[in-house]
Design an enzyme around this catalytic site. Structure first.
Site, PDB file in Angstrom:
ATOM      1  N   SER A 259      -5.343   6.243  -3.332  1.00  0.00           N
ATOM      2  CA  SER A 259      -4.504   7.242  -2.650  1.00  0.00           C
ATOM      3  C   SER A 259      -4.313   8.412  -3.613  1.00  0.00           C
ATOM      4  O   SER A 259      -3.215   8.663  -4.092  1.00  0.00           O
ATOM      5  CB  SER A 259      -3.162   6.625  -2.277  1.00  0.00           C
ATOM      6  OG  SER A 259      -2.448   6.226  -3.431  1.00  0.00           O
TER       7      SER A 259
ATOM      8  N   HIS B 176      -4.041   0.483   0.126  1.00  0.00           N
ATOM      9  CA  HIS B 176      -4.357  -0.632  -0.780  1.00  0.00           C
ATOM     10  C   HIS B 176      -4.550  -1.960  -0.069  1.00  0.00           C
ATOM     11  O   HIS B 176      -4.707  -2.993  -0.706  1.00  0.00           O
ATOM     12  CB  HIS B 176      -3.259  -0.786  -1.831  1.00  0.00           C
ATOM     13  CG  HIS B 176      -3.145   0.393  -2.749  1.00  0.00           C
ATOM     14  ND1 HIS B 176      -2.083   0.584  -3.596  1.00  0.00           N
ATOM     15  CD2 HIS B 176      -3.973   1.447  -2.949  1.00  0.00           C
ATOM     16  CE1 HIS B 176      -2.255   1.708  -4.286  1.00  0.00           C
ATOM     17  NE2 HIS B 176      -3.397   2.258  -3.901  1.00  0.00           N
TER      18      HIS B 176
ATOM     19  N   GLN C 216       2.885   2.006   1.102  1.00  0.00           N
ATOM     20  CA  GLN C 216       1.791   1.483   0.277  1.00  0.00           C
ATOM     21  C   GLN C 216       2.229   0.346  -0.658  1.00  0.00           C
ATOM     22  O   GLN C 216       1.493  -0.600  -0.866  1.00  0.00           O
ATOM     23  CB  GLN C 216       1.215   2.640  -0.543  1.00  0.00           C
ATOM     24  CG  GLN C 216       0.082   2.289  -1.467  1.00  0.00           C
ATOM     25  CD  GLN C 216      -0.428   3.523  -2.181  1.00  0.00           C
ATOM     26  OE1 GLN C 216      -1.141   4.336  -1.605  1.00  0.00           O
ATOM     27  NE2 GLN C 216      -0.063   3.676  -3.436  1.00  0.00           N
ATOM     28  N   GLU C 217       3.434   0.488  -1.226  1.00  0.00           N
ATOM     29  CA  GLU C 217       3.853  -0.488  -2.237  1.00  0.00           C
ATOM     30  C   GLU C 217       5.300  -0.915  -2.026  1.00  0.00           C
ATOM     31  O   GLU C 217       6.193  -0.064  -1.943  1.00  0.00           O
ATOM     32  CB  GLU C 217       3.699   0.118  -3.634  1.00  0.00           C
ATOM     33  CG  GLU C 217       2.253   0.500  -3.924  1.00  0.00           C
ATOM     34  CD  GLU C 217       2.082   1.375  -5.165  1.00  0.00           C
ATOM     35  OE1 GLU C 217       2.932   1.303  -6.074  1.00  0.00           O
ATOM     36  OE2 GLU C 217       1.091   2.125  -5.202  1.00  0.00           O
TER      37      GLU C 217
ATOM     38  N   GLU D 213      -3.605  -4.237  -5.635  1.00  0.00           N
ATOM     39  CA  GLU D 213      -2.803  -4.310  -6.864  1.00  0.00           C
ATOM     40  C   GLU D 213      -2.239  -5.699  -7.101  1.00  0.00           C
ATOM     41  O   GLU D 213      -1.281  -5.885  -7.850  1.00  0.00           O
ATOM     42  CB  GLU D 213      -1.700  -3.244  -6.834  1.00  0.00           C
ATOM     43  CG  GLU D 213      -2.305  -1.844  -6.776  1.00  0.00           C
ATOM     44  CD  GLU D 213      -1.312  -0.720  -7.028  1.00  0.00           C
ATOM     45  OE1 GLU D 213      -0.090  -0.974  -7.028  1.00  0.00           O
ATOM     46  OE2 GLU D 213      -1.774   0.409  -7.232  1.00  0.00           O
TER      47      GLU D 213
ATOM     48  N   ASP E  75       6.770   2.703  -2.822  1.00  0.00           N
ATOM     49  CA  ASP E  75       5.905   3.882  -2.922  1.00  0.00           C
ATOM     50  C   ASP E  75       5.369   4.135  -1.528  1.00  0.00           C
ATOM     51  O   ASP E  75       4.538   3.372  -1.023  1.00  0.00           O
ATOM     52  CB  ASP E  75       4.757   3.667  -3.915  1.00  0.00           C
ATOM     53  CG  ASP E  75       3.855   4.898  -4.009  1.00  0.00           C
ATOM     54  OD1 ASP E  75       4.163   5.909  -3.337  1.00  0.00           O
ATOM     55  OD2 ASP E  75       2.853   4.851  -4.745  1.00  0.00           O
TER      56      ASP E  75
ATOM     57  N   GLU F 109       9.043   6.457  -4.182  1.00  0.00           N
ATOM     58  CA  GLU F 109       8.003   7.351  -4.702  1.00  0.00           C
ATOM     59  C   GLU F 109       7.291   8.028  -3.536  1.00  0.00           C
ATOM     60  O   GLU F 109       7.069   7.404  -2.498  1.00  0.00           O
ATOM     61  CB  GLU F 109       7.026   6.475  -5.505  1.00  0.00           C
ATOM     62  CG  GLU F 109       5.860   7.191  -6.136  1.00  0.00           C
ATOM     63  CD  GLU F 109       4.967   6.179  -6.872  1.00  0.00           C
ATOM     64  OE1 GLU F 109       5.480   5.161  -7.401  1.00  0.00           O
ATOM     65  OE2 GLU F 109       3.742   6.398  -6.896  1.00  0.00           O
TER      66      GLU F 109
ATOM     67  N   ASP G 211       4.756  11.446  -7.581  1.00  0.00           N
ATOM     68  CA  ASP G 211       3.445  10.982  -8.061  1.00  0.00           C
ATOM     69  C   ASP G 211       2.411  12.016  -7.613  1.00  0.00           C
ATOM     70  O   ASP G 211       2.043  12.928  -8.360  1.00  0.00           O
ATOM     71  CB  ASP G 211       3.164   9.589  -7.493  1.00  0.00           C
ATOM     72  CG  ASP G 211       1.722   9.136  -7.693  1.00  0.00           C
ATOM     73  OD1 ASP G 211       1.029   9.737  -8.515  1.00  0.00           O
ATOM     74  OD2 ASP G 211       1.276   8.166  -7.026  1.00  0.00           O
TER      75      ASP G 211
ATOM     76  N   LYS H 217       0.546   9.318 -14.919  1.00  0.00           N
ATOM     77  CA  LYS H 217      -0.756   8.640 -14.879  1.00  0.00           C
ATOM     78  C   LYS H 217      -1.746   9.472 -15.675  1.00  0.00           C
ATOM     79  O   LYS H 217      -2.112  10.573 -15.246  1.00  0.00           O
ATOM     80  CB  LYS H 217      -1.263   8.580 -13.436  1.00  0.00           C
ATOM     81  CG  LYS H 217      -0.512   7.660 -12.499  1.00  0.00           C
ATOM     82  CD  LYS H 217      -0.961   7.978 -11.074  1.00  0.00           C
ATOM     83  CE  LYS H 217      -0.605   6.899 -10.085  1.00  0.00           C
ATOM     84  NZ  LYS H 217      -0.833   7.357  -8.692  1.00  0.00           N
TER      85      LYS H 217
ATOM     86  N   HIS I 149      -0.159   2.631 -13.803  1.00  0.00           N
ATOM     87  CA  HIS I 149      -1.573   2.265 -13.624  1.00  0.00           C
ATOM     88  C   HIS I 149      -2.163   3.019 -12.427  1.00  0.00           C
ATOM     89  O   HIS I 149      -1.473   3.816 -11.786  1.00  0.00           O
ATOM     90  CB  HIS I 149      -1.671   0.752 -13.381  1.00  0.00           C
ATOM     91  CG  HIS I 149      -1.070   0.319 -12.072  1.00  0.00           C
ATOM     92  ND1 HIS I 149      -1.301  -0.902 -11.500  1.00  0.00           N
ATOM     93  CD2 HIS I 149      -0.220   0.963 -11.218  1.00  0.00           C
ATOM     94  CE1 HIS I 149      -0.645  -0.999 -10.353  1.00  0.00           C
ATOM     95  NE2 HIS I 149       0.023   0.115 -10.163  1.00  0.00           N
ATOM     96  N   ARG I 150      -3.422   2.698 -12.069  1.00  0.00           N
ATOM     97  CA  ARG I 150      -4.035   3.120 -10.813  1.00  0.00           C
ATOM     98  C   ARG I 150      -4.377   1.862 -10.020  1.00  0.00           C
ATOM     99  O   ARG I 150      -4.418   0.762 -10.550  1.00  0.00           O
ATOM    100  CB  ARG I 150      -5.321   3.946 -11.034  1.00  0.00           C
ATOM    101  CG  ARG I 150      -5.162   5.228 -11.792  1.00  0.00           C
ATOM    102  CD  ARG I 150      -4.094   6.155 -11.264  1.00  0.00           C
ATOM    103  NE  ARG I 150      -4.201   6.536  -9.876  1.00  0.00           N
ATOM    104  CZ  ARG I 150      -4.494   7.756  -9.431  1.00  0.00           C
ATOM    105  NH1 ARG I 150      -4.723   8.726 -10.293  1.00  0.00           N
ATOM    106  NH2 ARG I 150      -4.531   8.020  -8.147  1.00  0.00           N
ATOM    107  N   SER I 151      -4.694   2.057  -8.740  1.00  0.00           N
ATOM    108  CA  SER I 151      -5.032   0.868  -7.943  1.00  0.00           C
ATOM    109  C   SER I 151      -6.378   0.275  -8.358  1.00  0.00           C
ATOM    110  O   SER I 151      -6.599  -0.921  -8.239  1.00  0.00           O
ATOM    111  CB  SER I 151      -5.006   1.197  -6.450  1.00  0.00           C
ATOM    112  OG  SER I 151      -5.787   2.333  -6.174  1.00  0.00           O
TER     113      SER I 151
ATOM    114  N   LYS J  87       4.894   0.922 -14.009  1.00  0.00           N
ATOM    115  CA  LYS J  87       4.405   0.374 -12.742  1.00  0.00           C
ATOM    116  C   LYS J  87       2.995  -0.121 -13.003  1.00  0.00           C
ATOM    117  O   LYS J  87       2.098   0.676 -13.281  1.00  0.00           O
ATOM    118  CB  LYS J  87       4.410   1.488 -11.683  1.00  0.00           C
ATOM    119  CG  LYS J  87       4.024   0.997 -10.311  1.00  0.00           C
ATOM    120  CD  LYS J  87       4.237   2.065  -9.262  1.00  0.00           C
ATOM    121  CE  LYS J  87       2.975   2.863  -9.022  1.00  0.00           C
ATOM    122  NZ  LYS J  87       2.930   3.460  -7.669  1.00  0.00           N
TER     123      LYS J  87
HETATM  124  C1  2PG Z   1       0.035   5.187  -6.646  1.00  0.00           C
HETATM  125  C2  2PG Z   1      -1.143   4.496  -7.258  1.00  0.00           C
HETATM  126  C3  2PG Z   1      -0.855   3.362  -8.153  1.00  0.00           C
HETATM  127  P1  2PG Z   1      -3.573   4.922  -6.481  1.00  0.00           P
HETATM  128  O1  2PG Z   1      -0.054   5.770  -5.556  1.00  0.00           O
HETATM  129  O2  2PG Z   1       1.091   5.243  -7.256  1.00  0.00           O
HETATM  130  O3  2PG Z   1      -0.017   2.383  -7.623  1.00  0.00           O
HETATM  131  O4  2PG Z   1      -2.135   4.201  -6.315  1.00  0.00           O
HETATM  132  O5  2PG Z   1      -4.052   4.578  -7.853  1.00  0.00           O
HETATM  133  O6  2PG Z   1      -4.415   4.352  -5.375  1.00  0.00           O
HETATM  134  O7  2PG Z   1      -3.339   6.386  -6.325  1.00  0.00           O
HETATM  135 MG    MG Z   2       2.056   6.591  -5.828  1.00  0.00          MG
END
Ligand code: 2PG
Ligand code: MG
Length: 430
Positions: A45, A158, A166-167, A208, A245, A288, A315, A340, A368-370, A391
């Site tokens: 994303s 994800h 998403q999270e 994740e 998130d 987020e 983010d 990130k 992190h990233r996914s 995270k």
């Molecule tokens: C986010 C990230 C990590 P992605 O949106 O915060 O959890 O996802 O790395 O897919 O952007």
């Molecule tokens: Mg995010």
């Protein structure tokens, strides 16, 4: 004679990330022979304003996702430009990378190529001095262990379910050490598996490492987290917070936010009311990306009404970019930064963003990233900068637990000097 910490050579290779897509790993060798490796993650994303990740586009290999050009750039042009620079001068190395690339979004050489070199340089410098990376980054004051945002239920980009958010994360901030927080999280994760199975849901994992059950509604998902927390013996709100998130940029469809699980298509104001109702009802401490990457007015209005009780995290809004962050600070669009490294492409710029956010009173979550690798740099980055929040996914899958296990090792190494951030770093009530 060559100084011990001078960059002598660069090697790069194409490796696989946790989704089975190629990514780049860079190995730096210093004058003294010290060698250090860094591997670069990748998002699903991704924010519209992130630095550009270079992919080959050759459909014959990895469906176009290969990174051979980035590998070649590291071993050719980039190596020629940075050889002889001192790895202790991270800023000089990162400036040289940016100057060589010459674009504002790092699209010529690729943010993935540049970040690999940047992170491997820092790792090599730490190693050459015989000190841990967090100490190299943060000096003598680095001793705060971050509260983990643990992503137990995966939705959005994800997972292949209908969850819009998403999270769905738990934040065991009430623990007294990082190790204890990790144990609480793991216990809750396993109880959650039982609860989902009891309800007849599969317990397959999303990108994740959180479960990705076929739930429809945001509220259902939150209820599962609360029940798992309670059944594991912990108090939601007091000991364990809930964080979301929304990755709302992914929800945008013809100018409206489409919540497919709940069959809604909302304007920004409607979406804001939706979040407010959730925060009224549940112990949510942090949201987020509640709105899209460029919906500044919606962010601003939401932060004005909810910023006193809720951490509102940028983010895709900020993409770890100081210019966008400056605007967000000026407009009071959010009260927290998600940091990130691969969104911006060098370590120095990541540190700039973290420092800028902290100086303006925003909290910081290192993330992190996914699509991840075994690389644990972000664990050291969180401790080195004293971000107090990290995270890094769920309690399963090696690329996620690698970061947690690195944090356990750091806590152990710091001994009585270690301090768990707990609720302290969370930006709310102000
Ligand atoms: C986010 C990230 C990590 P992605 O949106 O915060 O959890 O996802 O790395 O897919 O952007
Ligand atoms: Mg995010």
């Amino acid at each position: 004679m060559m100084t011990a910490t001078v960059l002598r050579s660069l090697r790069a290779r194409e490796i696989l990330d946790s989704r089975g897509h190629p990514t780049i790993a860079v190995e730096v060798t210093l004058g003294a022979g010290t060698r250090a490796l860094a591997a670069v993650p990748a998002g699903a994303s991704t924010g519209a304003h992130e630095a550009h990740e270079r992919r080959d586009g050759d459909q014959e290999r990895y469906h176009g996702r290969g990174v051979r050009q980035a590998v070649q750039a590291v071993e050719g042009e980039i190596q020629d430009a940075v050889i002889g620079l001192d790895a202790m001068d991270q800023r000089v190395v990162d400036d040289a990378l940016n100057e060589l690339d010459g674009t504002s979004d790092k699209s010529r050489l690729g943010a993935n190529a540049l970040l690999g070199v940047s992170l491997a340089t820092a790792r090599a410098a730490a190693q050459c001095q015989g000190i841990p990376l967090y100490r190299h980054l943060g000096g003598l004051t680095a001793r705060i262990l971050p509260a983990p945002f643990m992503n137990l239920l995966n939705g959005g980009a994800h997972a292949r379910n209908r969850l819009d958010v998403q999270e769905f994360m738990i934040v065991p901030s009430g623990a007294s050490t990082f190790g204890e927080a990790l144990r609480w999280g793991a216990e809750i994760f396993h109880v959650l598996a039982d609860l989902l199975a009891e309800a007849g849901h599969g317990i397959g994992l999303g990108d994740e490492g959180g479960f990705a059950p076929p739930l429809d509604s945001t509220e259902d998902a939150i209820e599962f987290l609360l029940r798992a927390t309670e059944r594991a013996g912990y108090q939601p709100g007091e000991q364990v917070g809930i964080a979301l998130d929304a990755a709302a940029g992914e929800l945008l469809d013809n100018g409206r936010y489409r919540l497919k699980g709940e069959d809604l298509a909302l304007e920004a104001g409607g979406l804001a009311a939706y979040w407010t109702a959730l925060v009224d009802r549940y112990p949510i401490v942090s949201i987020e990306d509640p709105f899209g990457d460029d919906d500044w007015n919606a962010w601003q209005a939401f932060a004005a009404t909810e910023g006193n009780r809720l951490q509102i995290v940028g983010d895709d809004l900020f993409v770890t970019n100081v210019d966008r962050l400056d605007r967000g600070i000026r407009d009071r669009a959010a009260n927290a930064l998600l940091a990130k490294p691969n969104q911006v492409g060098t370590l120095s710029e990541t540190l700039d963003a973290i420092r800028t956010a902290a100086a303006a009173g925003l909290s910081v979550i290192v993330s992190h990233r996914s699509g991840e690798t075994e690389d644990t740099t972000i664990a050291d980055l969180a401790v080195g900068t004293g971000s107090g929040q990290i995270k890094t996914g769920s309690l399963a899958r090696g690329e996620r637990t690698a970061k947690y296990n690195r944090l356990l090792a750091i806590e152990d190494e710091l001994g009585s000097g270690a301090q768990y951030a707990g609720w302290q770093a969370l930006r709310r009530g102000r």
